[in-house]
Design an enzyme around this catalytic site. Structure first.
Site, PDB file in Angstrom:
ATOM      1  N   ASN A  26      34.578 -53.182   8.697  1.00 21.18           N
ATOM      2  CA  ASN A  26      34.502 -54.629   8.921  1.00 21.18           C
ATOM      3  C   ASN A  26      33.144 -54.874   9.600  1.00 21.18           C
ATOM      4  O   ASN A  26      32.958 -54.579  10.778  1.00 21.18           O
ATOM      5  CB  ASN A  26      35.690 -55.037   9.803  1.00 21.18           C
ATOM      6  CG  ASN A  26      35.627 -56.479  10.297  1.00 21.18           C
ATOM      7  OD1 ASN A  26      34.568 -57.108  10.305  1.00 21.18           O
ATOM      8  ND2 ASN A  26      36.763 -56.993  10.733  1.00 21.18           N
ATOM      9  N   HIS A 138      44.506 -50.290  16.376  1.00 20.43           N
ATOM     10  CA  HIS A 138      44.828 -51.509  17.124  1.00 20.43           C
ATOM     11  C   HIS A 138      45.732 -52.445  16.336  1.00 20.43           C
ATOM     12  O   HIS A 138      46.523 -53.186  16.905  1.00 20.43           O
ATOM     13  CB  HIS A 138      43.551 -52.230  17.585  1.00 20.43           C
ATOM     14  CG  HIS A 138      42.699 -52.781  16.476  1.00 20.43           C
ATOM     15  ND1 HIS A 138      42.030 -51.998  15.572  1.00 20.43           N
ATOM     16  CD2 HIS A 138      42.385 -54.056  16.135  1.00 20.43           C
ATOM     17  CE1 HIS A 138      41.346 -52.755  14.726  1.00 20.43           C
ATOM     18  NE2 HIS A 138      41.552 -54.014  15.042  1.00 20.43           N
ATOM     19  N   ARG A 139      45.626 -52.415  15.010  1.00 20.62           N
ATOM     20  CA  ARG A 139      46.446 -53.306  14.202  1.00 20.62           C
ATOM     21  C   ARG A 139      47.837 -52.715  13.938  1.00 20.62           C
ATOM     22  O   ARG A 139      48.798 -53.450  13.723  1.00 20.62           O
ATOM     23  CB  ARG A 139      45.711 -53.640  12.896  1.00 20.62           C
ATOM     24  CG  ARG A 139      44.316 -54.233  13.164  1.00 20.62           C
ATOM     25  CD  ARG A 139      43.992 -55.409  12.339  1.00 20.62           C
ATOM     26  NE  ARG A 139      44.954 -56.475  12.482  1.00 20.62           N
ATOM     27  CZ  ARG A 139      44.957 -57.597  11.768  1.00 20.62           C
ATOM     28  NH1 ARG A 139      44.016 -57.782  10.865  1.00 20.62           N
ATOM     29  NH2 ARG A 139      45.873 -58.528  11.939  1.00 20.62           N
ATOM     30  N   GLU A 175      48.479 -54.087   4.251  1.00 18.18           N
ATOM     31  CA  GLU A 175      47.774 -55.077   5.074  1.00 18.18           C
ATOM     32  C   GLU A 175      48.272 -56.492   4.789  1.00 18.18           C
ATOM     33  O   GLU A 175      47.612 -57.480   5.106  1.00 18.18           O
ATOM     34  CB  GLU A 175      46.265 -54.960   4.879  1.00 18.18           C
ATOM     35  CG  GLU A 175      45.706 -53.594   5.281  1.00 18.18           C
ATOM     36  CD  GLU A 175      45.272 -53.454   6.750  1.00 18.18           C
ATOM     37  OE1 GLU A 175      44.770 -54.435   7.321  1.00 18.18           O
ATOM     38  OE2 GLU A 175      45.438 -52.344   7.320  1.00 18.18           O
ATOM     39  N   ARG A 212      42.361 -50.038   2.655  1.00 19.49           N
ATOM     40  CA  ARG A 212      43.494 -50.199   3.572  1.00 19.49           C
ATOM     41  C   ARG A 212      44.842 -50.467   2.898  1.00 19.49           C
ATOM     42  O   ARG A 212      45.847 -50.603   3.574  1.00 19.49           O
ATOM     43  CB  ARG A 212      43.219 -51.360   4.539  1.00 19.49           C
ATOM     44  CG  ARG A 212      42.025 -51.182   5.447  1.00 19.49           C
ATOM     45  CD  ARG A 212      42.155 -52.177   6.593  1.00 19.49           C
ATOM     46  NE  ARG A 212      40.906 -52.488   7.250  1.00 19.49           N
ATOM     47  CZ  ARG A 212      40.812 -53.375   8.229  1.00 19.49           C
ATOM     48  NH1 ARG A 212      41.883 -54.033   8.629  1.00 19.49           N
ATOM     49  NH2 ARG A 212      39.648 -53.626   8.800  1.00 19.49           N
ATOM     50  N   HIS A 248      39.447 -56.388   2.994  1.00 18.31           N
ATOM     51  CA  HIS A 248      40.654 -56.966   2.387  1.00 18.31           C
ATOM     52  C   HIS A 248      40.217 -57.736   1.141  1.00 18.31           C
ATOM     53  O   HIS A 248      39.102 -58.268   1.097  1.00 18.31           O
ATOM     54  CB  HIS A 248      41.339 -57.968   3.334  1.00 18.31           C
ATOM     55  CG  HIS A 248      41.943 -57.358   4.557  1.00 18.31           C
ATOM     56  ND1 HIS A 248      41.760 -57.867   5.820  1.00 18.31           N
ATOM     57  CD2 HIS A 248      42.761 -56.282   4.710  1.00 18.31           C
ATOM     58  CE1 HIS A 248      42.424 -57.133   6.701  1.00 18.31           C
ATOM     59  NE2 HIS A 248      43.025 -56.163   6.061  1.00 18.31           N
ATOM     60  N   ASP A 250      41.026 -60.640   0.389  1.00 20.59           N
ATOM     61  CA  ASP A 250      40.784 -62.065   0.662  1.00 20.59           C
ATOM     62  C   ASP A 250      39.371 -62.328   1.186  1.00 20.59           C
ATOM     63  O   ASP A 250      39.022 -63.458   1.515  1.00 20.59           O
ATOM     64  CB  ASP A 250      41.862 -62.671   1.570  1.00 20.59           C
ATOM     65  CG  ASP A 250      41.833 -62.156   3.014  1.00 20.59           C
ATOM     66  OD1 ASP A 250      40.945 -61.352   3.357  1.00 20.59           O
ATOM     67  OD2 ASP A 250      42.730 -62.559   3.790  1.00 20.59           O
ATOM     68  N   CYS A 369      41.928 -65.743   6.920  1.00 19.20           N
ATOM     69  CA  CYS A 369      42.550 -64.659   7.706  1.00 19.20           C
ATOM     70  C   CYS A 369      43.489 -65.227   8.752  1.00 19.20           C
ATOM     71  O   CYS A 369      44.458 -64.583   9.153  1.00 19.20           O
ATOM     72  CB  CYS A 369      41.503 -63.859   8.465  1.00 19.20           C
ATOM     73  SG  CYS A 369      40.286 -63.056   7.438  1.00 19.20           S
TER      74      CYS A 369
HETATM   75  O1  SUG Z   1      41.573 -56.185  10.571  1.00 16.93           O
HETATM   76  N1  SUG Z   1      39.256 -57.616  12.755  1.00 16.93           N
HETATM   77  C1  SUG Z   1      40.273 -57.779  11.760  1.00 16.93           C
HETATM   78  C2  SUG Z   1      39.942 -58.926  10.858  1.00 16.93           C
HETATM   79  C3  SUG Z   1      41.077 -59.274   9.934  1.00 16.93           C
HETATM   80  C4  SUG Z   1      40.694 -60.221   8.879  1.00 16.93           C
HETATM   81  N2  SUG Z   1      41.797 -60.541   8.072  1.00 16.93           N
HETATM   82  C5  SUG Z   1      41.754 -60.826   6.757  1.00 16.93           C
HETATM   83  N3  SUG Z   1      40.721 -60.548   6.006  1.00 16.93           N
HETATM   84  N4  SUG Z   1      42.783 -61.333   6.217  1.00 16.93           N
HETATM   85  C6  SUG Z   1      40.447 -56.488  10.946  1.00 16.93           C
HETATM   86  O2  SUG Z   1      39.452 -55.803  10.697  1.00 16.93           O
HETATM   87  C7  SUG Z   1      38.312 -56.637  14.785  1.00 16.93           C
HETATM   88  C8  SUG Z   1      38.799 -56.352  16.188  1.00 16.93           C
HETATM   89  C9  SUG Z   1      37.732 -55.850  17.088  1.00 16.93           C
HETATM   90  O3  SUG Z   1      36.810 -55.183  16.629  1.00 16.93           O
HETATM   91  O4  SUG Z   1      37.857 -56.128  18.296  1.00 16.93           O
HETATM   92  C10 SUG Z   1      39.457 -56.808  13.812  1.00 16.93           C
HETATM   93  O5  SUG Z   1      40.499 -56.229  13.994  1.00 16.93           O
END
Ligand code: SUG
Length: 441
Positions: A26, A138-139, A175, A212, A248, A250, A369
C-alpha cells in the site's frame, strides 16, 4: 421484485488513527509512515462525506470504531500486568506491535465483510461474511469485533445471516467487499456478483507485493451466501495492478447497477471477465463497461489519485450515475481531464463530485474504502438496529463528540503514553452511546 436500497455503512474513524506504515504493498501507507496524523480531522472528514449522501437523499449507515489498543494482542504477545504496564513494556520492546494494537484500520469498512443481498441468495436472507484480513497483522485483529458489531446491528436469523470469518490461513485470505462488485438492473432485482482474487490458494500469486485475496476464499463466501453459480463470476486481478500498488481490486475498479468502471489493467483477462459478466447478466440487464485506457490515465496516476476508489451512486431523482471521487482526482492532471471527458460523453456516469478524505487517503483509504455497501429491502431496514442509520442531526452529534474527545495531532510515538488508551476508550464509549450500541463497549 421487492424494492431495495443501497445503504452505505461507513466506518467511523477512530481516535487512534495514525500513520503506522503497516501495509506492505500500500504505497500511501509506506509513503506517510511516521507522519503526524489528525484523528479529529479524519473523523470529521468521514462524517462530512456521509452528510453529503444523506443530503442527496440516500440511506446512510455507520459502523463504530473498534476498541483500541487491542489488549488481547498484547497479551498474546506475552505482555502482562496492568494496562499501563503492558503499553509501556510494548512501547519499549515492541513498538511496531503497539502500532498494530492501536491501528484504527476498521475505518475501511469495504474490508469489513462481503455482503450479498437477499435478492441474490437462494435462502432469501441478507448475508455477511466478515473478512479474516489474514494478510496484514493489524487488519487480522478486526474480524472478531467486526462480527460482534454486525451481529448487534443485523440480528434475526430469519432475515440476516452473519457468517463466521473464513479460517485464518493464507489459503483462505479474504479482504471482503473491496474485492467484490455487485451488478444488477436495479438494487432489488437478482444481480451478478463479481469476485476478484489475486491468487489461487497454495501459491503466493507471483507478485512482488502481497496478493491479499484467494480464489478459494471467494468461492467459499459465494457458497455460504447461497449464490446462484450462473450469476457468480470469479476473475483474477492483474499482477501488474497489484505490483503497481492496487492492493485491492477497488483501487482499480468500481461498479454500480449495470456499470463497471475500471482501468485497462485491472484484470488479468479483461475480455474473458467481460464475457463472463455479460453471460451472467444475460436476460436481466445490459452490462455497461467503462474501461479507462492506460494511455488516458496511467496506472500510476489511477493509484495515486484513487480515481476508481470512488463511490458510484444513483442519487434519487437523477438518471445518470454520480461518481463521488477523492479531491486528489481533481488535483491529478490525467484524472481531472478524464473526469471532464467522462461526464461529457454519452456514458452512464453523468457527474463527478469531489470529497476531501485526505486523512484516510494518506493511509491508502479513499471514499470507497470507507464504506460497506448493504443492499436492503424496506423490511430489512426496519429490522436492523436503527441507531446506526444516520440523519444530519446525528451526524452533528457525532462530530461534536469527536471534536470534544479526539486529538488533533498524533504521532506513532504518542502511542507509548498509557493515558492515551483511556482517552480512546472514553471517546469510543461516548460514540457508542450516540449510536445506541452501548452493549459493544
Ligand atoms: O488495508 N491501510 C489499509 C487501507 C485499506 C483500503 N481499503 C480498500 N481499498 N478497500 C490497508 O492497507 C494502513 C495502516 C497504517 O499503515 O497505519 C492500512 O491499513
Amino acid at each position: 421484485m421487492t424494492e431495495a436500497f443501497e445503504v452505505n455503512f461507513d466506518g467511523l474513524i477512530g481516535p487512534s488513527h495514525n500513520y503506522g506504515g503497516l501495509s506492505d504493498g500500500n504505497l500511501a501507507s509506506a509513503r506517510n509512515a511516521g507522519d503526524i496524523s489528525n484523528p479529529r480531522e479524519a473523523a470529521v472528514q468521514g462524517l462530512e462525506k456521509m452528510r453529503k449522501l444523506v443530503r442527496a437523499g440516500l440511506v446512510q449507515g455507520i459502523l463504530p470504531p473498534l476498541a483500541r489498543p487491542n489488549f488481547d494482542l498484547l497479551a498474546s504477545a506475552g505482555f502482562g500486568g496492568t494496562d499501563a504496564q503492558m503499553i509501556e513494556a510494548a512501547a519499549a520492546t515492541a513498538p511496531r506491535l503497539l502500532k498494530v494494537a492501536y491501528s484504527a484500520s476498521s475505518m475501511w469498512t469495504a474490508n469489513a465483510a462481503t455482503v450479498s443481498p437477499s435478492a441474490d441468495a437462494a435462502d432469501g436472507r441478507l448475508h455477511f461474511t466478515p473478512a479474516n484480513l489474514s494478510t496484514m497483522l493489524h487488519r487480522s485483529l478486526e474480524h472478531p469485533d467486526t462480527t460482534a458489531s454486525l451481529v448487534s446491528i443485523f440480528s434475526g436469523e430469519d432475515q440476516f445471516a452473519v457468517h463466521s470469518a473464513l479460517p485464518a490461513h493464507a489459503d483462505f485470505a479474504d479482504e471482503g467487499a473491496a474485492n467484490h462488485v455487485r451488478l444488477c438492473a436495479e438494487h432489488g432485482a437478482p444481480g451478478v456478483e463479481l469476485f476478484v482474487y489475486g491468487r489461487e490458494s497454495g501459491d503466493m500469486g507471483q507478485t512482488a507485493f502481497p496478493a491479499r485475496q484467494t480464489l478459494l476464499a471467494a468461492q467459499s463466501v459465494a457458497r455460504a451466501h447461497t449464490l446462484d453459480p450462473a450469476r457468480t463470476v470469479f476473475a483474477r486481478q492483474s499482477r501488474r495492478a497489484i505490483d503497481a500498488g492496487a492492493f485491492h481490486n477497488d483501487v482499480v475498479c468500481v461498479g454500480a447497477l449495470g456499470t463497471l468502471f475500471f482501468h485497462e489493467f485491472a484484470f488479468e483477462d479483461t475480455a474473458g471477465t467481460l464475457a463472463a459478466l455479460r453471460a451472467a447478466a444475460s436476460g436481466r440487464f445490459e452490462l455497461a463497461p467503462v474501461m479507462v485506457p492506460d494511455a488516458d490515465v496511467p496506472l500510476a496516476d489511477a493509484i495515486s489519485s484513487y480515481l476508481f476508489n470512488s463511490q458510484l451512486l444513483q442519487f434519487p431523482g437523477e438518471d445518470l450515475l454520480v461518481l463521488v471521487a477523492p479531491v486528489e482526482t481533481q488535483e491529478t492532471k490525467s484524472t481531472r481531464a478524464f473526469c471532464e471527458r467522462l461526464v461529457q460523453s454519452n456514458g452512464p456516469i453523468g457527474r463527478v463530485e469531489f470529497v476531501d478524505v485526505r486523512q484516510s487517503m494518506r493511509n491508502g483509504g479513499g471514499p470507497a474504502c470507507l464504506r460497506l455497501r448493504v443492499v436492503m429491502t424496506e423490511a430489512e431496514l426496519a429490522a436492523c438496529h436503527q441507531g446506526v442509520l444516520l440523519d444530519e442531526e446525528q451526524i452533528d452529534e457525532l462530530q461534536a463528540c469527536v471534536r470534544a474527545t479526539y486529538r488533533d495531532r498524533l504521532s506513532p510515538a504518542d502511542l507509548a503514553d498509557p493515558a492515551f488508551a483511556d482517552e480512546c476508550r472514553l471517546a469510543r464509549e461516548a460514540l457508542l452511546d450516540i449510536l445506541e450500541l452501548g452493549d459493544l463497549a
